[in-house]
Write an enzyme that holds these catalytic residues in place. Structure first.
Site, mmCIF file in Angstrom:
data_model
loop_
_atom_site.group_PDB
_atom_site.id
_atom_site.type_symbol
_atom_site.label_atom_id
_atom_site.label_comp_id
_atom_site.label_asym_id
_atom_site.label_seq_id
_atom_site.Cartn_x
_atom_site.Cartn_y
_atom_site.Cartn_z
ATOM 1 N N SER A 254 2.151 -29.813 0.415
ATOM 2 C CA SER A 254 3.240 -30.479 1.112
ATOM 3 C C SER A 254 3.486 -31.843 0.495
ATOM 4 O O SER A 254 2.759 -32.274 -0.400
ATOM 5 C CB SER A 254 2.908 -30.620 2.596
ATOM 6 O OG SER A 254 1.876 -31.580 2.729
ATOM 7 N N LYS A 255 4.494 -32.510 1.014
ATOM 8 C CA LYS A 255 4.946 -33.783 0.425
ATOM 9 C C LYS A 255 3.822 -34.808 0.243
ATOM 10 O O LYS A 255 3.889 -35.632 -0.653
ATOM 11 C CB LYS A 255 6.043 -34.396 1.303
ATOM 12 C CG LYS A 255 7.382 -33.743 1.090
ATOM 13 C CD LYS A 255 8.496 -34.785 1.074
ATOM 14 C CE LYS A 255 9.816 -34.170 0.647
ATOM 15 N NZ LYS A 255 10.636 -33.729 1.766
ATOM 16 N N ARG A 256 2.811 -34.766 1.122
ATOM 17 C CA ARG A 256 1.788 -35.801 0.971
ATOM 18 C C ARG A 256 0.932 -35.601 -0.278
ATOM 19 O O ARG A 256 0.164 -36.469 -0.666
ATOM 20 C CB ARG A 256 0.924 -35.913 2.228
ATOM 21 C CG ARG A 256 0.121 -34.707 2.530
ATOM 22 C CD ARG A 256 -0.261 -34.656 3.980
ATOM 23 N NE ARG A 256 -1.099 -33.504 4.198
ATOM 24 C CZ ARG A 256 -2.413 -33.529 4.148
ATOM 25 N NH1 ARG A 256 -3.036 -34.665 3.938
ATOM 26 N NH2 ARG A 256 -3.092 -32.427 4.335
#
Ligand code: GLU
Length: 482
Positions: A254-256
């Protein structure tokens, strides 16, 4: 004769292309192409609330940029169109009615309030089959009175349903766990659960390749195939793509973890070919070879289902970077410049020879987004420590360098022309005349001009990049500071 292997990619237009989705598209494409088959693109837009404007263009553009070309789909058309689900609503209605007629589906007139009342405090609760056995008369009366309805799949109440997934093996589910899921909603739109099955069948899809989030709902889809009397397709579910955070914890990508969409990776300077090559190996392994670099043609040839792994692959940005740097090195000058020059031209003042600078950076970047950091020394005269002039190998000190700079300044000011060869000859002659090592002279000039220890290119190459005026100005500043 066996059927043509036909696969599809069926994205929902959500506005960006998650890298895991792109991998699904790639594997689906490669599976059919490795067997001379057909690949279809279908847009699954029946969840009208989730629609994002321009999202279909993102999908089309991504497939075009990655070279995943489809034989049938939106724009190109084909014998099984339309390829956008919202344009196929009458088809789903027709097929839902067929299942009602054969007793595998039914109208449900339950009100939203009634369905709400079936849920527990946590908002969880399935349908209780209230309308499963309404009489024909009751159904007709409700329909005639215009009572809103949905159409539900009538699940068997006993026994089990199984299928064999190509990656995960046998999957079995107790039918008692299956709810009578909605096939057609009150607004007339079909659910994914229903319409993708109808489409896969009508489009002749032989192999369904998709993410493993559908692994355990697939028995329900198998029951739909069975209810229609259609041959089930082969299922190939792919493990999730994972990401690793700074503490080493692994979770769904995911984006993190970093950029997760194809567009963002491209914006960061990754090349589509490098991305494709890297993700091809994230869950698939070629047979009998350690080959790491694959063109799309080679992938089409080597791909096979046996090489798929069911353990989740971890997306490694460092590895992608490495692939990317190798791909950048392999780029010919023209295509490399087409990407590097616009970045440099925007960053650099006019006197900088950006063509030469681009050339110096070609083998030194692993992504185009690194250019900006790499050229900070060109854009600014960095603060520097005079200790940089000290170099063991060339036996230089700040003092010896100062002497070189003072001597060379007038020579450079009167240089006949400002190109690498002339400048190199000039400095070499100077070194010889003073019985100095050429390396020591180059070191002094390079540090004075770049104002940092590590540079792309040597002294005379950098002088060319900076041009005469800026070079002289930098050397004068260096002398003053020494
Ligand atoms: N539209 C679904 C998704 O994007 C497709 C799943 C499938 O391939 O069947 O998740």
């Amino acid at each position: 004769m066996s059927k043509t292997v036909t696969t599809r990619f069926a994205p929902s237009p959500t506005g960006f292309m998650h890298i895991g989705n792109l991998r699904t598209a790639l594997y689906s494409y490669l599976l059919s192409k490795s067997q001379g088959g057909k690949f279809i693109l279908r847009i699954e837009d029946t969840d009208q609330e989730r629609l994002v404007e321009g999202a279909v263009d993102v999908i089309l553009k991504t497939l075009e940029m990655t070279g995943i070309d489809y034989d049938e789909g939106p724009v190109v058309g084909g014998e099984h169109g339309p390829y956008v689900q919202s344009e196929r609503l009458p088809i789903y209605k027709e097929y839902a009615e067929k299942l009602i007629a054969s007793g595998h589906a039914y109208y449900c007139f339950c009100t939203p309030e009634r369905l709400e009342s079936l849920k527990d405090d946590k908002g969880i609760g399935g349908y209780d089959g209230h309308c499963r056995d309404l009489s024909k008369e009751e159904v007709e009366k409700n329909l005639a009175a215009g009572v809103p309805y949905v159409i539900r799949q009538k699940m068997p109440l006993e026994g089990t349903t199984s299928y064999v997934d190509e990656v995960y093996g046998e999957v079995t589910i107790d039918n008692s766990e299956l709810r009578d899921q909605i096939m057609i909603k009150a607004d007339g739109y079909p659910t994914y659960n229903f319409c993708h099955v109808v489409d896969d069948y009508l489009m002749g899809v032989t192999h369904v390749v998709r993410g493993n989030e559908y692994l355990t709902s697939t028995p329900k889809y198998c029951l739909l195939y069975d209810a229609f009397g259609w041959e089930r397709p082969t299922y190939v579910h792919l493990p999730l793509l994972m990401g690793k955070d700074e503490e080493g914890k692994v979770s769904k990508l995911s984006k993190r973890h970093g950029a997760v969409s194809f567009q963002d990776l491209v914006a960061d300077g990754y090349l589509p070919e490098a991305i494709v090559n890297y993700i091809a190996l994230l869950g698939w392994c070629p047979k009998d070879t350690n080959q790491e670099f694959f063109t799309m043609d080679e992938l089409r040839e080597s791909f096979s289902m046996e090489g798929l792994s069911k353990s989740p692959a971890v997306f490694d940005y460092e590895k992608l970077k490495w692939f990317n740097s190798e791909y950048i090195k392999k780029m010919d000058e023209e295509s490399y410049n087409a990407k590097a020059l616009p970045i440099l031209d925007e960053l650099c003042p006019d006197y900088i020879d950006t063509n030469k600078l681009a050339g110096l950076l070609h083998t030194r970047i692993s992504a185009f987004c690194e250019i900006k950091d790499q050229v900070q020394f060109v854009l600014n005269r960095l603060d520097m420590d005079s200790e940089l002039y000290t170099n063991k190998k060339n036996k230089t000190t700040p003092e010896s360098c100062k002497e070189v700079l003072v001597d060379c300044l007038p020579l450079l000011k009167t240089a006949e022309s400002w190109d690498n060869d002339t400048l190199f000859a000039l400095l070499k002659d100077y070194a010889a005349s003073k019985e100095k090592k050429a390396g020591a002279v180059m070191w002094a000039i390079r540090v004075a001009v770049a104002r940092q220890g590590i540079t792309p290119g040597g002294a005379t190459e950098l002088m060319e990049v900076f041009g005469k005026e800026e070079t002289i100005a930098r050397i004068e500043q260096a002398i003053a500071e020494l």
